[in-house]
Write a protein that holds these residues in place. Structure first.
Motif, PDB file in Angstrom:
ATOM      1  N   THR A  69       0.814  -1.218   0.000  1.00  0.00           N
ATOM      2  CA  THR A  69       0.000   0.000   0.000  1.00  0.00           C
ATOM      3  C   THR A  69       0.847   1.268   0.000  1.00  0.00           C
ATOM      4  O   THR A  69       0.319   2.350  -0.266  1.00  0.00           O
ATOM      5  CB  THR A  69      -0.958   0.040   1.208  1.00  0.00           C
ATOM      6  N   VAL A  70       2.133   1.146   0.264  1.00  0.00           N
ATOM      7  CA  VAL A  70       3.022   2.310   0.245  1.00  0.00           C
ATOM      8  C   VAL A  70       3.392   2.697  -1.191  1.00  0.00           C
ATOM      9  O   VAL A  70       3.678   3.867  -1.462  1.00  0.00           O
ATOM     10  CB  VAL A  70       4.285   2.032   1.093  1.00  0.00           C
ATOM     11  N   ILE A  71       3.327   1.750  -2.113  1.00  0.00           N
ATOM     12  CA  ILE A  71       3.790   2.003  -3.489  1.00  0.00           C
ATOM     13  C   ILE A  71       3.057   3.178  -4.143  1.00  0.00           C
ATOM     14  O   ILE A  71       3.704   4.089  -4.667  1.00  0.00           O
ATOM     15  CB  ILE A  71       3.699   0.718  -4.339  1.00  0.00           C
ATOM     16  N   PRO A  72       1.705   3.215  -4.138  1.00  0.00           N
ATOM     17  CA  PRO A  72       1.065   4.389  -4.758  1.00  0.00           C
ATOM     18  C   PRO A  72       1.373   5.697  -4.028  1.00  0.00           C
ATOM     19  O   PRO A  72       1.469   6.757  -4.653  1.00  0.00           O
ATOM     20  CB  PRO A  72      -0.433   4.084  -4.699  1.00  0.00           C
ATOM     21  N   LEU A  73       1.564   5.599  -2.722  1.00  0.00           N
ATOM     22  CA  LEU A  73       1.917   6.803  -1.970  1.00  0.00           C
ATOM     23  C   LEU A  73       3.328   7.277  -2.325  1.00  0.00           C
ATOM     24  O   LEU A  73       3.609   8.476  -2.351  1.00  0.00           O
ATOM     25  CB  LEU A  73       1.799   6.546  -0.473  1.00  0.00           C
ATOM     26  N   TRP A  74       4.216   6.324  -2.588  1.00  0.00           N
ATOM     27  CA  TRP A  74       5.578   6.681  -2.982  1.00  0.00           C
ATOM     28  C   TRP A  74       5.569   7.389  -4.334  1.00  0.00           C
ATOM     29  O   TRP A  74       6.290   8.358  -4.537  1.00  0.00           O
ATOM     30  CB  TRP A  74       6.462   5.438  -3.033  1.00  0.00           C
ATOM     31  N   MET A  75       4.727   6.901  -5.250  1.00  0.00           N
ATOM     32  CA  MET A  75       4.602   7.569  -6.548  1.00  0.00           C
ATOM     33  C   MET A  75       4.059   8.993  -6.366  1.00  0.00           C
ATOM     34  O   MET A  75       4.453   9.911  -7.071  1.00  0.00           O
ATOM     35  CB  MET A  75       3.665   6.785  -7.473  1.00  0.00           C
ATOM     36  N   ARG A  76       3.178   9.149  -5.421  1.00  0.00           N
ATOM     37  CA  ARG A  76       2.586  10.466  -5.158  1.00  0.00           C
ATOM     38  C   ARG A  76       3.596  11.420  -4.520  1.00  0.00           C
ATOM     39  O   ARG A  76       3.620  12.602  -4.838  1.00  0.00           O
ATOM     40  CB  ARG A  76       1.375  10.279  -4.247  1.00  0.00           C
ATOM     41  N   VAL A  77       4.437  10.911  -3.623  1.00  0.00           N
ATOM     42  CA  VAL A  77       5.384  11.787  -2.927  1.00  0.00           C
ATOM     43  C   VAL A  77       6.567  12.156  -3.817  1.00  0.00           C
ATOM     44  O   VAL A  77       7.186  13.195  -3.612  1.00  0.00           O
ATOM     45  CB  VAL A  77       5.845  11.148  -1.599  1.00  0.00           C
ATOM     46  N   THR A  78       6.888  11.342  -4.804  1.00  0.00           N
ATOM     47  CA  THR A  78       8.001  11.686  -5.695  1.00  0.00           C
ATOM     48  C   THR A  78       7.582  12.698  -6.750  1.00  0.00           C
ATOM     49  O   THR A  78       8.437  13.276  -7.412  1.00  0.00           O
ATOM     50  CB  THR A  78       8.565  10.424  -6.382  1.00  0.00           C
ATOM     51  N   ASP A  79       6.273  12.917  -6.900  1.00  0.00           N
ATOM     52  CA  ASP A  79       5.782  13.967  -7.791  1.00  0.00           C
ATOM     53  C   ASP A  79       6.123  15.325  -7.177  1.00  0.00           C
ATOM     54  O   ASP A  79       5.933  15.552  -5.992  1.00  0.00           O
ATOM     55  CB  ASP A  79       4.268  13.814  -7.958  1.00  0.00           C
ATOM     56  N   THR A  80       6.649  16.232  -7.972  1.00  0.00           N
ATOM     57  CA  THR A  80       7.094  17.518  -7.428  1.00  0.00           C
ATOM     58  C   THR A  80       5.942  18.390  -6.938  1.00  0.00           C
ATOM     59  O   THR A  80       6.121  19.200  -6.041  1.00  0.00           O
ATOM     60  CB  THR A  80       7.898  18.298  -8.487  1.00  0.00           C
TER      61      THR A  80
END
Length: 127
Positions: A69-80
């Motif tokens: 469940t962290v994977i989509p959040l990681w994609m979201r946090v790496t977005d500037t």
């Protein structure tokens, strides 16, 4: 004289309560780990005849689900545009470091559950 029914039927002006905004997507890993652990605890107290392997497998599955469940959040946090943020009026932070620690804790729980299962079987203990 006013009857009780008319007194209770009167509506007083209600003030709106300021509540913090909740971004539920940020809370998903925490909820998966917490609810999974509580369900395991509940079922373990009711189902006493299951072996420790069942609970070890369940702990590993819950931990891996938390890490996934962290994977989509990681994609979201790496977005500037959506990098670091918080929810619940700043009570829960959301950044790359917190997500990294979430994965480390989830994988540590999975590894501990796998090691504990072998130890409990080898020593003849119930877990």
């Amino acid at each position: 004289m006013m009857t009780l029914q008319t007194l209770l039927a009167q509506q007083l002006p209600v003030e709106a309560i300021d509540t913090p905004s909740v971004d539920w997507a940020i809370l998903v890993p925490l909820l998966v780990m917490s609810v999974g652990g509580l369900l395991m605890l509940t079922f373990a107290s009711v189902l006493k005849k299951l072996s420790s392997s069942v609970w070890s497998i369940a702990a590993v599955m819950i931990s891996l689900a938390t890490a996934i469940t962290v994977i989509p959040l990681w994609m979201r946090v790496t977005d500037t545009e959506n990098s670091a943020t918080s929810t619940l009026a700043g009570a829960v932070a959301f950044d790359g470091f917190s997500l990294f620690l979430t994965v480390v804790i989830a994988l540590s729980v999975a590894l501990s559950a796998m090691l504990a299962d072998g130890y409990l079987k080898r020593e003849g203990l119930e877990g």
